[in-house]
Design a protein around this motif. Structure first.
Motif, PDB file in Angstrom:
ATOM      1  N   ILE A 442      -4.225  47.161  25.377  1.00 26.65           N
ATOM      2  CA  ILE A 442      -4.751  46.857  24.045  1.00 26.65           C
ATOM      3  C   ILE A 442      -3.688  46.208  23.177  1.00 26.65           C
ATOM      4  N   GLU A 443      -2.470  46.703  23.267  1.00 24.12           N
ATOM      5  CA  GLU A 443      -1.371  46.153  22.470  1.00 24.12           C
ATOM      6  C   GLU A 443      -1.151  44.679  22.791  1.00 24.12           C
ATOM      7  N   VAL A 444      -1.177  44.348  24.086  1.00 23.86           N
ATOM      8  CA  VAL A 444      -1.025  42.945  24.490  1.00 23.86           C
ATOM      9  C   VAL A 444      -2.177  42.102  23.932  1.00 23.86           C
ATOM     10  N   GLY A 445      -3.395  42.649  23.950  1.00 27.65           N
ATOM     11  CA  GLY A 445      -4.550  41.935  23.404  1.00 27.65           C
ATOM     12  C   GLY A 445      -4.396  41.651  21.926  1.00 27.65           C
ATOM     13  N   PHE A 446      -3.928  42.622  21.147  1.00 31.59           N
ATOM     14  CA  PHE A 446      -3.719  42.420  19.716  1.00 31.59           C
ATOM     15  C   PHE A 446      -2.600  41.417  19.450  1.00 31.59           C
ATOM     16  N   GLU A 447      -1.555  41.443  20.270  1.00 31.81           N
ATOM     17  CA  GLU A 447      -0.458  40.487  20.094  1.00 31.81           C
ATOM     18  C   GLU A 447      -0.925  39.056  20.317  1.00 31.81           C
ATOM     19  N   LYS A 448      -1.845  38.869  21.249  1.00 25.31           N
ATOM     20  CA  LYS A 448      -2.338  37.524  21.555  1.00 25.31           C
ATOM     21  C   LYS A 448      -3.174  36.946  20.418  1.00 25.31           C
ATOM     22  N   ILE A 449      -3.993  37.776  19.758  1.00 19.94           N
ATOM     23  CA  ILE A 449      -4.872  37.255  18.699  1.00 19.94           C
ATOM     24  C   ILE A 449      -4.159  37.173  17.355  1.00 19.94           C
ATOM     25  N   GLY A 450      -3.029  37.863  17.224  1.00 20.74           N
ATOM     26  CA  GLY A 450      -2.300  37.818  15.963  1.00 20.74           C
ATOM     27  C   GLY A 450      -3.025  38.558  14.850  1.00 20.74           C
ATOM     28  N   VAL A 464     -10.995  48.007   6.369  1.00 23.13           N
ATOM     29  CA  VAL A 464     -10.310  48.080   7.663  1.00 23.13           C
ATOM     30  C   VAL A 464     -11.301  48.293   8.801  1.00 23.13           C
ATOM     31  N   THR A 465     -12.216  49.228   8.609  1.00 24.97           N
ATOM     32  CA  THR A 465     -13.162  49.565   9.676  1.00 24.97           C
ATOM     33  C   THR A 465     -14.126  48.417   9.948  1.00 24.97           C
ATOM     34  N   LYS A 466     -14.675  47.838   8.871  1.00 20.48           N
ATOM     35  CA  LYS A 466     -15.631  46.741   9.063  1.00 20.48           C
ATOM     36  C   LYS A 466     -14.942  45.526   9.678  1.00 20.48           C
ATOM     37  N   THR A 467     -13.698  45.277   9.268  1.00 16.68           N
ATOM     38  CA  THR A 467     -12.937  44.160   9.847  1.00 16.68           C
ATOM     39  C   THR A 467     -12.715  44.373  11.338  1.00 16.68           C
ATOM     40  N   PHE A 468     -12.425  45.613  11.696  1.00 13.14           N
ATOM     41  CA  PHE A 468     -12.185  45.889  13.116  1.00 13.14           C
ATOM     42  C   PHE A 468     -13.428  45.599  13.946  1.00 13.14           C
ATOM     43  N   PHE A 469     -14.581  46.124  13.522  1.00 19.43           N
ATOM     44  CA  PHE A 469     -15.791  45.972  14.337  1.00 19.43           C
ATOM     45  C   PHE A 469     -16.350  44.554  14.294  1.00 19.43           C
ATOM     46  N   LYS A 470     -16.157  43.851  13.198  1.00 22.70           N
ATOM     47  CA  LYS A 470     -16.724  42.505  13.081  1.00 22.70           C
ATOM     48  C   LYS A 470     -15.787  41.408  13.594  1.00 22.70           C
ATOM     49  N   VAL A 471     -14.476  41.635  13.494  1.00 22.66           N
ATOM     50  CA  VAL A 471     -13.510  40.576  13.818  1.00 22.66           C
ATOM     51  C   VAL A 471     -12.649  40.933  15.029  1.00 22.66           C
ATOM     52  N   ASP A 472     -11.936  42.074  14.942  1.00 20.39           N
ATOM     53  CA  ASP A 472     -10.941  42.400  15.966  1.00 20.39           C
ATOM     54  C   ASP A 472     -11.565  42.777  17.301  1.00 20.39           C
ATOM     55  N   LEU A 473     -12.577  43.638  17.271  1.00 24.09           N
ATOM     56  CA  LEU A 473     -13.155  44.142  18.524  1.00 24.09           C
ATOM     57  C   LEU A 473     -13.687  43.040  19.424  1.00 24.09           C
ATOM     58  N   PRO A 474     -14.451  42.065  18.901  1.00 22.42           N
ATOM     59  CA  PRO A 474     -14.900  40.978  19.791  1.00 22.42           C
ATOM     60  C   PRO A 474     -13.747  40.174  20.404  1.00 22.42           C
ATOM     61  N   LEU A 475     -12.629  40.072  19.668  1.00 19.62           N
ATOM     62  CA  LEU A 475     -11.507  39.273  20.165  1.00 19.62           C
ATOM     63  C   LEU A 475     -10.696  39.986  21.242  1.00 19.62           C
ATOM     64  N   VAL A 476     -10.689  41.326  21.228  1.00 17.87           N
ATOM     65  CA  VAL A 476      -9.868  42.066  22.200  1.00 17.87           C
ATOM     66  C   VAL A 476     -10.720  42.742  23.276  1.00 17.87           C
ATOM     67  N   LYS A 477     -11.981  42.372  23.384  1.00 15.58           N
ATOM     68  CA  LYS A 477     -12.833  43.034  24.369  1.00 15.58           C
ATOM     69  C   LYS A 477     -12.351  42.788  25.802  1.00 15.58           C
ATOM     70  N   GLY A 478     -11.735  41.623  26.051  1.00 19.08           N
ATOM     71  CA  GLY A 478     -11.177  41.368  27.386  1.00 19.08           C
ATOM     72  C   GLY A 478     -10.034  42.315  27.709  1.00 19.08           C
ATOM     73  N   ALA A 479      -9.159  42.549  26.725  1.00 15.44           N
ATOM     74  CA  ALA A 479      -8.044  43.481  26.917  1.00 15.44           C
ATOM     75  C   ALA A 479      -8.555  44.908  27.106  1.00 15.44           C
ATOM     76  N   ILE A 480      -9.607  45.262  26.386  1.00 13.48           N
ATOM     77  CA  ILE A 480     -10.193  46.600  26.532  1.00 13.48           C
ATOM     78  C   ILE A 480     -10.755  46.776  27.944  1.00 13.48           C
ATOM     79  N   PHE A 481     -11.418  45.748  28.435  1.00  9.84           N
ATOM     80  CA  PHE A 481     -12.004  45.830  29.786  1.00  9.84           C
ATOM     81  C   PHE A 481     -10.914  45.970  30.843  1.00  9.84           C
ATOM     82  N   SER A 482      -9.882  45.132  30.748  1.00 11.10           N
ATOM     83  CA  SER A 482      -8.807  45.213  31.752  1.00 11.10           C
ATOM     84  C   SER A 482      -8.078  46.543  31.657  1.00 11.10           C
ATOM     85  N   GLY A 483      -7.836  47.026  30.442  1.00 14.09           N
ATOM     86  CA  GLY A 483      -7.200  48.332  30.274  1.00 14.09           C
ATOM     87  C   GLY A 483      -8.055  49.456  30.819  1.00 14.09           C
ATOM     88  N   PHE A 484      -9.378  49.348  30.647  1.00 11.57           N
ATOM     89  CA  PHE A 484     -10.293  50.371  31.167  1.00 11.57           C
ATOM     90  C   PHE A 484     -10.223  50.424  32.691  1.00 11.57           C
TER      91      PHE A 484
END
Length: 552
Positions: A442-450, A464-484
Motif C-alpha cells: 500500500i505504501e508503494v501505491g501511495f508513493e506512486k500516486i503522490g 479526509v474520509t470522503k477524499t479517500f473513498f472518492k479519490v485515493d482508493l480507486p488510484l491504489v486499488k492495484g496496490a491493494i490487490f497485489s498486497g492482498f
C-alpha cells in the motif's frame, strides 16, 4: 491575548489532525506491538527451575547452532544470489529470459517441504540410491547423502531462500548506470575483476537487504530444524512449550531470540548508516554482453543446475508421489482442510489490508510520528513467528484470566479459557506477523500516486474520509490487490504460527503437511505440498506483474 490565541489555534490543529483514522491506526499499532513487548517483559521476571537447567546445559548449544546456521546460510545465499543476478543482468546467453523469472521459483517451495522431499529422495530407499543400486550396480555409502544434519539444513535454506538476494540484487543492478562497468572495461579490467571491484561494492545495500530477509526466515523456521533434529532457539521454544508445558520459560527463550534479531537489525543499520549510493542524473542502464561458446554454455549450465536442484527436481518428485496417493488423500476431509486454510487466510488478509490502508493513508503526511507509526506496525515481520506466537498466547491467557469473572457470570465456570482456545488467537498472530507485507504494498501505491489529487480534493472542501473513498482508493486499488495476494500466500505457507496458535482439531495445509512428514508418510504429504506450492507461485506471478508495470 496573543498567547491564548496561539494555544487555541494549536489545540484546534491537533483536534483536526487527530481524527478517526489516527485513532484506528494507534489501536492497531498497539495490538501489534503489545504481544512483542509482553515477551520482552519476561526478562524482568524471576525465572523458574526449567530456565536454570536450560541455561546451564542447553542454551550454549542452542545459540551456537543458531548462529552457525544463520551465518553459513547468509554467506552462501549471498554468493548464489549475487552471482546469478549479475549473470542474468550483465550477459546474454541461451534461455536468459526464462532464468530471469525461473530462478525465483525456488521461493515457491517452503523450506520444510523441500527438507522432507530431499531427505526422502536421498535416503537409502530413495530414488537416487535405489537407481544407483538397481541400474548401475553401485552401492553408495548412505552417510554421503544423509542431509539430516546442520549441513543439510544449510543446503536446504541456501537453495530455497537465495531468491530473496537474487531478486533484490537483480533489481538494483538493472537500474545501475552502465558507465561504471564500461569505464572498468576500458581500464582493462577482466569480468571477474569487475565483479569483485565494482559490482560487489555497488550492490552492498541490496545484498545486505536480501541477506537480512534470509536471516529472518532462518530464525523463524521450525519445520526444517525440527525435522532434521537441529537444536536452535526456535526449536527450543517449541520443545519447552509442548514438552515441558512451561510458557514462562518459552517466553524467556523467545525474548533472548528477539534480542538477537534486534541486535542484528541494529548492526545492519549501523553498517549502512553512512553509505550513500546515488545514480548520475542521466544514467543509461547496462546493456547485456552476448556470451559465446564455452562462456555461454557455462552460464546456462550454472543457471540451469540451480534451477533444477532448487525447483525442478523436487517439484517433479512431488508430482510423482502425488500420483501414487491422490485417490487416498483427496477426500472430504482434505476438502475441509483446504477450506480451513483458505478461510483463516482470507479473514486474516482482509483485516491486514484494512488496517494497512488506514495506517498508510495516515502516514502519507510526513512527520516523525508517522515514521515511527509505520515502523511500529511493520515490526512483526522481522520478529520470528515463534516469538509472535508466544506473545499472543501469553497475552490471550492473561485476558482470559482477567475475564474469568465475566465467564462465571455467563455460566461458563468449567471453561475459563475462551479466547486462548479460539481461532481468534491464530488470526491475531497472522495479523501481527504479516502486517508488513500488506502495508509495504500500500505504501508503494501511495508513493506512486503522490499527494496532488488528495490535496486538490481537500482544497475543494472534501473531508479526509470522503477524499479517500472518492479519490485515493480507486488510484491504489492495484496496490491493494497485489498486497492482498502476497499476504494471502504468505499466510497459507506459514507453519510455526499455525502449529502454536491453532485451536484443537483445526488443521491447515502447512500443519497437515508437516504432520505427515513427521510421521514418515511422505507420499501423503505431497498432495497438500503441491497445493501450497501452487498457491505460492501466485506470489511470483504477482511480483513479475508488479515489476513489469514499474518498468512501463
Amino acid at each position: 491575548m496573543e498567547v491564548k490565541l496561539k494555544k487555541k489555534l494549536i489545540r484546534r490543529s491537533i483536534r483536526k489532525e487527530f481524527n478517526g483514522w489516527w485513532a484506528i491506526s494507534l489501536i492497531g499499532a498497539t495490538v501489534i506491538l503489545l504481544p512483542i513487548l509482553f515477551v520482552f517483559s519476561s526478562l524482568f521476571f524471576k525465572p523458574n527451575e526449567n530456565w536454570f537447567h536450560i541455561r546451564e546445559y542447553l542454551l550454549g548449544t542452542y545459540v551456537k547452532e543458531t548462529l552457525l546456521l544463520v551465518f553459513s546460510t547468509g554467506v552462501l545465499t549471498a554468493v548464489l544470489g549475487v552471482t546469478l543476478a549479475w549473470l542474468v543482468t550483465a550477459y546474454d546467453f541461451p534461455l536468459k529470459r526464462f532464468f530471469r523469472w525461473g530462478l525465483i521459483l525456488p521461493l515457491a517451495i517452503p523450506p520444510y517441504i523441500a527438507a522432507y522431499t530431499y531427505r526422502t529422495m536421498l535416503s537409502y530407499t530413495g530414488i537416487v540410491q535405489a537407481t544407483l543400486r538397481n541400474e548401475f550396480d553401485y552401492q553408495m555409502n548412505p552417510e554421503w547423502l544423509n542431509i539430516s544434519s546442520l549441513r543439510g539444513a544449510i543446503f536446504i535454506f541456501t537453495l530455497f531462500l537465495y531468491p530473496y538476494v537474487f531478486l533484490i540484487t537483480r533489481a538494483f543492478l538493472e537500474h545501475q548506470s552502465a558507465s561504471f562497468f564500461e569505464n572498468a572495461r576500458l581500464l582493462g579490467r577482466k569480468p571477474f575483476s569487475i565483479f569483485i571491484k565494482v559490482v560487489l561494492p555497488l550492490s552492498r545495500p541490496a545484498i545486505v537487504g536480501g541477506v537480512v530477509l534470509v536471516i529472518y526466515e532462518v530464525l523463524s523456521d521450525y519445520g526444517v530444524t525440527s525435522y532434521f533434529g537441529i537444536h536452535t532457539i526456535t526449536t527450543a521454544i517449541f520443545q519447552t512449550w509442548f514438552g515441558m508445558y512451561d510458557v514462562n520459560t518459552a517466553m524467556r527463550l523467545a525474548a533472548w531470540l528477539m534480542l538477537i534479531v534486534v541486535g542484528m537489525f541494529i548492526i545492519e543499520r549501523l553498517l549502512r548508516s553512512r553509505q550513500r549510493y546515488h545514480l548520475p542524473a542521466k544514467s543509461r542502464p547496462l546493456a547485456a554482453m552476448k556470451l559465446k561458446r564455452f562462456s555461454a554454455a557455462a552460464a546456462f549450465t550454472y543457471c540451469f543446475a540451480v534451477f533444477s536442484v532448487g525447483f525442478l527436481i523436487p517439484f517433479v518428485q512431488l508430482i510423482a508421489w502425488t500420483a501414487l496417493t491422490f485417490d487416498e488423500v483427496w477426500n472430504d476431509t482434505f476438502f475441509t482442510l483446504v477450506y480451513q486454510t483458505l478461510y483463516v487466510a482470507f479473514i486474516s488478509t482482509l483485516l491486514i489490508m484494512i488496517l494497512a490502508v488506514i495506517v498508510a493513508n495516515v502516514c502519507r503526511k510526513q512527520s516523525a510520528f508517522s515514521y515511527f507509526l509505520a515502523k511500529w506496525v511493520t515490526t512483526g515481520y522481522s520478529i520470528p513467528g515463534a516469538i509472535v506466537a508466544i506473545g499472543v498466547l501469553a497475552l490471550f491467557i492473561g485476558l482470559d484470566e482477567r475475564l474469568a469473572p465475566l465467564y462465571a457470570m455467563m455460566g461458563m465456570e468449567d471453561a475459563p479459557l475462551i479466547l486462548s482456545l479460539s481461532i481468534v488467537m491464530l488470526i491475531v498472530g497472522y495479523v501481527i506477523r504479516f502486517m508488513a507485507t500488506g502495508y509495504n504494498a500500500i505504501e508503494v501505491g501511495f508513493e506512486k500516486i503522490g499527494t496532488k489529487y488528495t490535496e486538490a480534493s481537500r482544497v475543494l472542501g472534501q473531508g479526509v474520509t470522503k477524499t479517500f473513498f472518492k479519490v485515493d482508493l480507486p488510484l491504489v486499488k492495484g496496490a491493494i490487490f497485489s498486497g492482498f495476494i502476497l499476504t494471502f500466500v504468505e499466510i497459507c505457507k506459514e507453519l510455526p504460527l499455525a502449529l502454536l496458535l491453532r485451536p484443537f482439531n483445526f488443521e491447515t495445509l502447512s500443519t497437515k503437511t508437516y504432520q505427515f512428514a513427521k510421521d514418515e508418510r511422505i507420499h501423503e504429504a505431497s498432495v497438500s505440498s503441491l497445493i501450497i506450492i501452487a498457491i505460492s507461485m501466485l506470489s511470483i506471478i504477482v511480483l513479475q506483474m508488479i515489476n513489469k508495470k514499474v518498468k512501463e
